[in-house]
Design an enzyme around this catalytic site. Structure first.
Site, PDB file in Angstrom:
ATOM      1  N   HIS A  61       0.986  -1.162  -0.141  1.00  0.00           N
ATOM      2  CA  HIS A  61       0.053  -0.098   0.018  1.00  0.00           C
ATOM      3  C   HIS A  61       0.929   0.993  -0.035  1.00  0.00           C
ATOM      4  O   HIS A  61       0.758   2.257  -0.592  1.00  0.00           O
ATOM      5  CB  HIS A  61      -0.990  -0.055   1.292  1.00  0.00           C
ATOM      6  CG  HIS A  61      -1.957  -0.936   1.045  1.00  0.00           C
ATOM      7  ND1 HIS A  61      -2.971  -1.225   2.233  1.00  0.00           N
ATOM      8  CD2 HIS A  61      -2.692  -1.589  -0.052  1.00  0.00           C
ATOM      9  CE1 HIS A  61      -3.843  -2.156   1.551  1.00  0.00           C
ATOM     10  NE2 HIS A  61      -3.635  -2.086   0.296  1.00  0.00           N
ATOM     11  N   HIS A 121      -4.617  -5.884 -10.837  1.00  0.00           N
ATOM     12  CA  HIS A 121      -3.137  -5.473 -10.188  1.00  0.00           C
ATOM     13  C   HIS A 121      -2.077  -5.752 -11.370  1.00  0.00           C
ATOM     14  O   HIS A 121      -1.172  -4.899 -11.731  1.00  0.00           O
ATOM     15  CB  HIS A 121      -2.602  -5.914  -8.916  1.00  0.00           C
ATOM     16  CG  HIS A 121      -3.203  -5.343  -8.049  1.00  0.00           C
ATOM     17  ND1 HIS A 121      -2.974  -4.078  -7.388  1.00  0.00           N
ATOM     18  CD2 HIS A 121      -4.249  -5.561  -6.775  1.00  0.00           C
ATOM     19  CE1 HIS A 121      -3.644  -3.790  -6.470  1.00  0.00           C
ATOM     20  NE2 HIS A 121      -4.525  -4.595  -5.867  1.00  0.00           N
TER      21      HIS A 121
END
Length: 407
Positions: A249, A381
């Site tokens: 993150h 992703h």
């Protein structure tokens, strides 16, 4: 001197090949009733895992991009997934979107994480010209603003019950991070810069929290937005709420801050680049080869010590995105070197050369594992990692591709 990989036509051609191969892998994801299935290691649907809004929305996004790229077969998959968001996953009684359907009773939780992806999906579907997308975008925006956006704090609350009558006291950064991505896309598609202001407020809060914790981002908060640094210490490998600092993150935020800086078009009172660089440097120092083997660990404690050592595919995908975005922003060859290093790693360990797509989880020895994630649920992703080197910092994916700006 060798040119940086992102500048090489041969590397760009390879990225296009990787993107197309991912779209082929995911071709069996649509459900006949609308929505997208969770996929196993071979790209086969796993009906017993149910139909999830977040996977369905990501599928709309990815295959809308595929259609905009001119990849045949992408539009029907995007439309099938979109039918899940406008049909069975949508709650006609209380509004918003269910977390998932079947087997058994639906999960009626209304989560900001899933709703942020619905907004992102709608923006990409609008750019791709899919029927029903404008109405979906209008409703997704209205639901997020009326139900989730807390204007007093400049952040989104995390979760409601199905009837929108009880808001969980937990507050989380993960959903807000994906809302920033969706806000950037919504601003591009609608022309409404209020979405950029929301992204700015969320991002400034995260920067302040990270700065106060040596650039490790607290993920979990109470209802008054006070950090809960010890949350889930007893279950550190949680899929969405792991204990400690989540390396991937920090890398994802590093990239998003640079997209936001470019979209805002003015420096203002925040050093977006400085924050992006600090987050990147901390994540790499803490997470890369932290236990002696190549790869990024999943999480660390608040001193930077690895906690969950599994290597998640999405983390290296975001590392690639952050490195190339920093290279686009600065031209510093050190970022291009990292980018090449991590593609070499991904090619050796993460890309599944036998069955397609990327292994979603590896153990600490870089062997395929499934302790946190089973199968290969979706493409989001990995697919974005193949496109980021080919796109400018702004506008966002769908708008940039629609404008012919994909290299």
């Amino acid at each position: 001197m060798t040119a940086p990989w992102p500048e090489l036509p041969t590397h760009r051609e390879w990225l296009h090949e990787q993107a197309r191969s991912l779209l082929i892998f995911g071709r069996r994801t649509p459900s006949a009733d609308g929505g997208a299935y969770w996929l196993n290691d071979h790209g086969e649907p796993v009906p017993q895992n149910g139909i999830h809004t977040w996977i369905t929305a990501r599928t709309v996004h990815v295959y809308s991009l595929g259609h905009l790229m001119g990849v045949p077969g992408s539009r029907p998959i995007a439309r099938a997934a979109l039918a899940g968001l406008t049909g069975p996953l949508h709650d006609p009684e209380y509004g918003g979107w269910l977390a998932s359907l079947g087997p058994g009773e639906p999960d009626g939780t209304k989560a900001a994480y899933a709703h942020a992806f619905v907004l992102l999906a709608a923006t990409s579907a609008v750019a791709a010209g899919l029927e029903g997308a404008p109405a979906l975008l209008d409703e997704a925006a209205e639901t997020l603003l009326q139900r989730f956006w807390d204007d007093d704090h400049g952040l989104a609350v995390d979760e409601w019950d199905r009837t929108f009558s009880r808001c969980d006291p937990y507050r989380g950064i993960n959903a807000n991070m994906h809302l920033v991505e969706a806000c950037l896309a919504a601003a591009d598609v609608t022309g409404d810069r209020a979405w950029l202001e929301r992204a700015r407020r969320i991002s400034q809060f995260v920067i302040a929290q990270a700065r106060a914790n040596q650039w490790r981002i607290p993920e979990h908060f109470d209802a008054d937005w006070r950090p809960r640094l010890e949350l889930n210490r007893d279950k550190p490998g949680d899929q969405f709420k792991p204990y400690g600092a989540t390396v991937g993150h920090a890398l994802e935020w590093s990239r998003l801050l640079l997209h936001l800086e470019a979209a805002l078009g003015e420096p203002g009172d925040t050093d977006w680049f400085g924050a992006a660089r600090h987050l990147f440097d901390r994540a790499v120092a803490d997470g890369w080869a932290a236990d002696g083997a190549d790869g990024f660990v999943y999480t660390t404690d608040w001193s930077g010590k690895p906690v969950v050592r599994q290597r998640m595919h999405w983390v290296v995908a975001e590392a690639l995105g952050a490195a190339v975005t920093l290279w686009h922003r600065t031209g510093d060859p050190a970022y291009a070197d990292r980018y090449a290093q991590w593609w070499d790693y991904a090619h050796r360990y993460v890309l599944d050369h036998d069955h397609g797509s990327w292994h979603h989880e590896l153990d600490e020895h870089n062997r395929p594992a499934a302790t946190v994630w089973s199968g290969k649920p979706d493409l989001y992703h990995a697919f974005q990692a193949t496109l980021l080197p080919l796109l400018p910092l702004t506008p966002s994916f769908a708008t940039a591709i629609a404008q012919g700006r994909l290299a």
